[in-house]
Structure formats: structure tokens, C-alpha cells
Design an enzyme around this catalytic site. Structure first.
Site, PDB file in Angstrom:
ATOM      1  N   GLU A   1       2.727  -5.640  -7.625  1.00 23.92           N
ATOM      2  CA  GLU A   1       2.094  -6.344  -6.502  1.00 23.92           C
ATOM      3  C   GLU A   1       2.309  -7.859  -6.589  1.00 23.92           C
ATOM      4  OE1 GLU A   1      -1.990  -5.030  -6.550  1.00 23.92           O
ATOM      5  OE2 GLU A   1      -1.437  -2.963  -6.075  1.00 23.92           O
TER       6      GLU A   1
ATOM      7  N   PHE B   1      -5.995   7.190   6.809  1.00 25.84           N
ATOM      8  CA  PHE B   1      -6.574   5.888   7.129  1.00 25.84           C
ATOM      9  C   PHE B   1      -5.556   4.759   7.149  1.00 25.84           C
ATOM     10  CE2 PHE B   1      -7.161   6.237   2.458  1.00 25.84           C
ATOM     11  CZ  PHE B   1      -6.613   5.041   2.022  1.00 25.84           C
TER      12      PHE B   1
ATOM     13  N   ASN C   1     -13.515  -4.414   2.842  1.00 28.98           N
ATOM     14  CA  ASN C   1     -14.185  -4.598   1.554  1.00 28.98           C
ATOM     15  C   ASN C   1     -13.793  -5.915   0.905  1.00 28.98           C
ATOM     16  OD1 ASN C   1     -11.621  -3.934   0.818  1.00 28.98           O
ATOM     17  ND2 ASN C   1     -12.156  -2.105  -0.337  1.00 28.98           N
TER      18      ASN C   1
ATOM     19  N   THR D   1     -14.980   0.692  -4.084  1.00 29.09           N
ATOM     20  CA  THR D   1     -14.177   0.415  -2.881  1.00 29.09           C
ATOM     21  C   THR D   1     -15.046   0.306  -1.633  1.00 29.09           C
ATOM     22  OG1 THR D   1     -12.285   1.581  -3.824  1.00 29.09           O
ATOM     23  CG2 THR D   1     -12.289   1.315  -1.432  1.00 29.09           C
TER      24      THR D   1
ATOM     25  N   HIS E   1      -8.939  -7.345  -2.509  1.00 25.78           N
ATOM     26  CA  HIS E   1      -8.137  -6.344  -3.217  1.00 25.78           C
ATOM     27  C   HIS E   1      -7.814  -6.891  -4.601  1.00 25.78           C
ATOM     28  CE1 HIS E   1      -4.903  -3.542  -4.219  1.00 25.78           C
ATOM     29  NE2 HIS E   1      -4.282  -4.609  -4.689  1.00 25.78           N
TER      30      HIS E   1
ATOM     31  N   ARG F   1     -18.435  -6.767  -3.540  1.00 26.31           N
ATOM     32  CA  ARG F   1     -18.589  -5.878  -2.379  1.00 26.31           C
ATOM     33  C   ARG F   1     -20.049  -5.463  -2.211  1.00 26.31           C
ATOM     34  NH1 ARG F   1     -13.332  -2.555  -4.309  1.00 26.31           N
ATOM     35  NH2 ARG F   1     -11.716  -3.790  -3.270  1.00 26.31           N
TER      36      ARG F   1
ATOM     37  N   ARG G   1     -11.710  -5.928 -11.302  1.00 19.94           N
ATOM     38  CA  ARG G   1     -12.092  -4.688 -10.587  1.00 19.94           C
ATOM     39  C   ARG G   1     -13.597  -4.449 -10.712  1.00 19.94           C
ATOM     40  NH1 ARG G   1      -8.500  -1.566  -7.412  1.00 19.94           N
ATOM     41  NH2 ARG G   1      -9.475   0.314  -8.235  1.00 19.94           N
TER      42      ARG G   1
ATOM     43  N   TYR H   1       0.830  -1.213   0.000  1.00 19.18           N
ATOM     44  CA  TYR H   1       0.000   0.000   0.000  1.00 19.18           C
ATOM     45  C   TYR H   1       0.863   1.261   0.000  1.00 19.18           C
ATOM     46  CZ  TYR H   1      -4.288  -2.722   0.787  1.00 19.18           C
ATOM     47  OH  TYR H   1      -5.364  -3.579   0.645  1.00 19.18           O
TER      48      TYR H   1
HETATM   49  P1  CMP Z   1      -8.026  -1.797  -1.593  1.00 20.29           P
HETATM   50  O1  CMP Z   1      -8.697  -1.988  -2.899  1.00 20.29           O
HETATM   51  O2  CMP Z   1      -7.267  -2.924  -1.007  1.00 20.29           O
HETATM   52  O3  CMP Z   1      -7.060  -0.512  -1.679  1.00 20.29           O
HETATM   53  C1  CMP Z   1      -6.743   0.284  -0.568  1.00 20.29           C
HETATM   54  C2  CMP Z   1      -7.544  -0.079   0.638  1.00 20.29           C
HETATM   55  O4  CMP Z   1      -7.580   0.916   1.645  1.00 20.29           O
HETATM   56  C3  CMP Z   1      -9.003  -0.244   0.222  1.00 20.29           C
HETATM   57  O5  CMP Z   1      -9.175  -1.391  -0.528  1.00 20.29           O
HETATM   58  C4  CMP Z   1      -9.695  -0.207   1.562  1.00 20.29           C
HETATM   59  O6  CMP Z   1      -9.581  -1.444   2.258  1.00 20.29           O
HETATM   60  C5  CMP Z   1      -8.853   0.841   2.271  1.00 20.29           C
HETATM   61  N1  CMP Z   1      -9.416   2.179   2.171  1.00 20.29           N
HETATM   62  C6  CMP Z   1      -9.540   2.940   1.086  1.00 20.29           C
HETATM   63  N2  CMP Z   1     -10.068   4.140   1.399  1.00 20.29           N
HETATM   64  C7  CMP Z   1     -10.275   4.118   2.729  1.00 20.29           C
HETATM   65  C8  CMP Z   1     -10.764   5.060   3.643  1.00 20.29           C
HETATM   66  N3  CMP Z   1     -11.144   6.271   3.244  1.00 20.29           N
HETATM   67  N4  CMP Z   1     -10.833   4.688   4.927  1.00 20.29           N
HETATM   68  C9  CMP Z   1     -10.428   3.459   5.317  1.00 20.29           C
HETATM   69  N5  CMP Z   1      -9.922   2.522   4.491  1.00 20.29           N
HETATM   70  C10 CMP Z   1      -9.852   2.851   3.210  1.00 20.29           C
END
Ligand code: CMP
Length: 153
Positions: free
Chosen positions: A126, A57, A112, A91, A115, A102, A85, A49
């Protein structure tokens, strides 16, 4: 053919949804070409990440993603990065359309469930975090002719 990284996150494993998600990917006709269960370390989380590390966050995201085992998969298919996706949906589970993974199973922004890489560049970066090249088992399924016509590759 493209490859993408799919992670079944701790909430997916805890909620016994591993089979449901893999089943959806398989029924779509995608090829699972590598899979392992592991626990993400804080260092791996920061690497995975990287673009989110400075966001407010991120500390909660790291705590969550390292809290319990995950399942990492390499998935292959035509336009697979976009296709997966779209199968995941938005998300935030509260905003994801019904029929998406989701939309059907998540009501959270953080939890969610899954990924998936968002571009070819992200997928290559990745996949290298989770898999050595010799762990990727590419093959041509004998049923490929039942999933698409010969001129659709
Ligand atoms: P992912 O697709 O794994 O990519 C980044 C991750 O960060 C996302 O899924 C969520 O699990 C998390 N995420 C993204 N935006 C937020 C947010 N605003 N607050 C908390 N978690 C977040």
C-alpha cells in the site's frame, strides 16, 4: 521499526478531523514520515482495495473513497501496524470501542474515517501505491528519549 500506510478518508477530511487524527498519532509518539493530500482515482481504489473488488460493497466503497480528497501518510514506530490498527478500533464504527478513533467519531461501517494497513506485506504494497521511496522522510526525533527507554527498540 515498522512503517504503515494511514489514509484519512473523505469523511475525515470533510468533517475537519484531519488534525484530531494526526494529533492522536503524534501524541502516541509515532513518527509521521510522509504525508500528501490527493484524490484517489477509480484505478487506485481497485489497486488499494484489490482484496475487496469482488465483494458486494465494493462499488459503494469506490464511490465513497473517490468522492473527495484524502490525506495519505506513512507512519513509523515500534509495532506500528498493530498499534495503529488498535488505535482505530473495529472496522464498523458502531462496534468500535469507546476511546478508539472509530469508537469516538464514527457510527458507520463504510465511513470509518481512517484506513491503516493490516500486515507488513499490506503496508509495503500500500505504501508503494501512494509514495515514491524518495518521498519517505525517515528521521530520528530528538525527543525519542522522552518516549521510550534506550533498550526498547
Ligand atoms: P478499511 O479499513 O479501509 O478497509 C476496507 C474498507 O471497506 C473498510 O475500511 C470500510 O470502509 C469498507 N467496508 C468494509 N466492510 C464493509 C461492508 N460490509 N460494507 C461497506 N463497506 C465496508
Amino acid at each position: 521499526m515498522q512503517k504503515t500506510l494511514v489514509l484519512l478518508k473523505p469523511d475525515c477530511v470533510e468533517r475537519r478531523l484531519i488534525g484530531e487524527i494526526i494529533g492522536r498519532l503524534e501524541r502516541k509518539g509515532l513518527n509521521v514520515i510522509a504525508m500528501k493530500m490527493l484524490r484517489i482515482t477509480p484505478a487506485m481504489s481497485k489497486q488499494h482495495y484489490a482484496e475487496h473488488v469482488s465483494k458486494p460493497f465494493y462499488p459503494n466503497l469506490e464511490e465513497f473513497i473517490t468522492s473527495s480528497p484524502i490525506v495519505a501518510m506513512a507512519v513509523e514506530g515500534l509495532e506500528v501496524i498493530r498499534v495503529v490498527r488498535e488505535m482505530l478500533g473495529a472496522t464498523n464504527g458502531l462496534k468500535a470501542a469507546p476511546g478508539t478513533i472509530r469508537g469516538d467519531f464514527s457510527s458507520s461501517r463504510q465511513m470509518n474515517l481512517v484506513h491503516a494497513s493490516d500486515s507488513e506485506e499490506s503496508a509495503n504494497r500500500e505504501l508503494a501505491i501512494y509514495f515514491q521511496p524518495n518521498e519517505i522522510c525517515e528521521y530520528t526525533p530528538t525527543l525519542v528519549g522522552s518516549f521510550r527507554a534506550g533498550d526498547e527498540s
